[in-house]
Scaffold this active site. Structure first.
Site, mmCIF file in Angstrom:
data_model
loop_
_atom_site.group_PDB
_atom_site.id
_atom_site.type_symbol
_atom_site.label_atom_id
_atom_site.label_comp_id
_atom_site.label_asym_id
_atom_site.label_seq_id
_atom_site.Cartn_x
_atom_site.Cartn_y
_atom_site.Cartn_z
ATOM 1 N N LYS A 39 -35.245 87.966 -41.367
ATOM 2 C CA LYS A 39 -34.614 88.961 -42.222
ATOM 3 C C LYS A 39 -34.041 88.308 -43.480
ATOM 4 C CE LYS A 39 -33.308 92.060 -38.419
ATOM 5 N NZ LYS A 39 -32.205 92.829 -37.804
ATOM 6 N N ASN A 44 -31.948 87.923 -33.961
ATOM 7 C CA ASN A 44 -32.742 87.951 -35.184
ATOM 8 C C ASN A 44 -31.915 88.280 -36.418
ATOM 9 O OD1 ASN A 44 -32.322 90.630 -34.440
ATOM 10 N ND2 ASN A 44 -34.338 91.304 -35.103
ATOM 11 N N ASP A 76 -28.776 96.238 -39.868
ATOM 12 C CA ASP A 76 -29.672 96.208 -38.724
ATOM 13 C C ASP A 76 -29.657 97.605 -38.085
ATOM 14 O OD1 ASP A 76 -31.100 95.201 -36.371
ATOM 15 O OD2 ASP A 76 -29.156 95.285 -35.369
ATOM 16 N N ILE A 77 -30.623 97.889 -37.233
ATOM 17 C CA ILE A 77 -30.677 99.206 -36.582
ATOM 18 C C ILE A 77 -30.099 99.162 -35.172
ATOM 19 C CG2 ILE A 77 -32.192 101.031 -35.687
ATOM 20 C CD1 ILE A 77 -34.048 100.591 -38.007
ATOM 21 N N ASP A 78 -30.809 98.545 -34.252
ATOM 22 C CA ASP A 78 -30.449 98.629 -32.830
ATOM 23 C C ASP A 78 -29.199 97.815 -32.524
ATOM 24 O OD1 ASP A 78 -32.831 100.165 -31.813
ATOM 25 O OD2 ASP A 78 -33.838 98.490 -32.777
ATOM 26 N N ASP A 82 -26.194 92.420 -34.968
ATOM 27 C CA ASP A 82 -25.660 92.137 -33.627
ATOM 28 C C ASP A 82 -26.563 91.236 -32.792
ATOM 29 O OD1 ASP A 82 -26.955 94.218 -31.179
ATOM 30 O OD2 ASP A 82 -27.625 94.336 -33.251
ATOM 31 N N GLY A 101 -35.976 94.363 -37.078
ATOM 32 C CA GLY A 101 -37.161 93.789 -36.466
ATOM 33 C C GLY A 101 -38.197 94.848 -36.143
#
Length: 266
Positions: free
Chosen positions: A190, A216, A11-13, A213, A47
């Site tokens: 995802k 989603n 994931d990114i954020d 985290d 997302g």
């Protein structure tokens, strides 16, 4: 050296990037490059729209990704799966949201537009947390909705999503900000994107890892056997994961990779 190659989904954020500043910790960057050097397959699962993490993909040299919460999947630079929101459903959602004074943002593969003036405070507040240059433009004559929309954003406060969930049973609503929700085709996630990607990349389940985290990320963490929740993750996300690492800002990525034996301990 790692005897077998693995695939890792990030994931990114709040996972690759820190929660507040949206910066990439140096330890995470070093870990990513070391994994690549060892020959592992790396993928981003986010997302975000694809155009909202171009810089990060370029910085890390990652060309496999799952974007729009699983609606747009790219494998080594090639699109292998794309799923859009039904246009009629999108029109119905827009009309319903307008009656409730709730703005909507539409995302295709190139940009995002909105059905209201783009200085709406809910839009400004939530988009600002992503620390990106892109910002939704106000659409003209519904032209954006005539293109392929992979994901929308609905803007309202916590608790107000229930009326949408009850009304639009062919859509999924996932909150990512106190003022904003991701809007997806029913069943979009995802996890679905990962399944589509793994039809092209052959990795046994024991060599699959996922890091996340947010809400989603839950389906992804439940799907992938070696799942890792960040220390800064929400409680329900931690419950869905096989392992909980340290916070993203406390070298959480490298700590988890060392724990799983993918990288040598310092």
């Amino acid at each position: 050296m790692v005897p077998d190659k693995s695939i890792l989904f990030f994931d990114i954020d709040g996972t690759l990037l820190t929660e507040e500043e949206r910066t990439l910790p140096e330890s995470t960057k070093k870990a990513i490059f070391k994994l690549k050097e060892l020959g592992h397959e790396l993928a981003i699962a986010t997302g975000r729209a694809k155009f909202l993490f171009d810089d990060l993909r370029d910085e890390l040299g990652i060309d496999t990704y799952i974007s729009y919460n699983g609606q747009y999947v790219v494998c080594r630079g090639e699109v292998v799966y794309a799923n859009t929101i039904n246009p009629e459903t999108l029109e119905e959602l827009t009309a319903f949201a307008l009656k409730n004074n709730h703005p909507v943002v539409y995302m295709n593969d190139k940009k995002m537009t909105t059905n209201v003036p783009n200085d709406h405070p809910y839009i400004e507040e939530s988009i600002a947390t992503l620390k990106v240059d892109a910002y939704p433009e106000q659409e003209e004559h519904n032209t954006a909705r005539q293109s392929d929309i992979y994901q929308s954003l609905l803007f309202n406060t916590e608790g107000e999503e229930k009326i949408y969930q009850d009304t639009f049973t062919n859509l999924d609503f996932v909150r990512w900000h106190p003022k904003s929700l991701d809007v997806l085709p029913k069943g979009g996630s995802k996890a679905l994107g990962i399944k589509k990607l793994l039809e092209y990349l052959d990795f046994p389940s024991e060599r699959q890892y996922a890091f996340g985290d947010g809400l989603n990320d839950i389906e992804m963490l439940q799907l992938v056997p070696n799942s890792v929740a960040m220390g800064n993750a929400l409680p329900e996300v931690k419950e869905a994961a096989a392992f909980v690492t340290k916070d993203v800002s406390d070298d959480g990525i490298s700590y988890a990779l060392q724990h799983h034996g993918l990288l040598p301990k310092d």
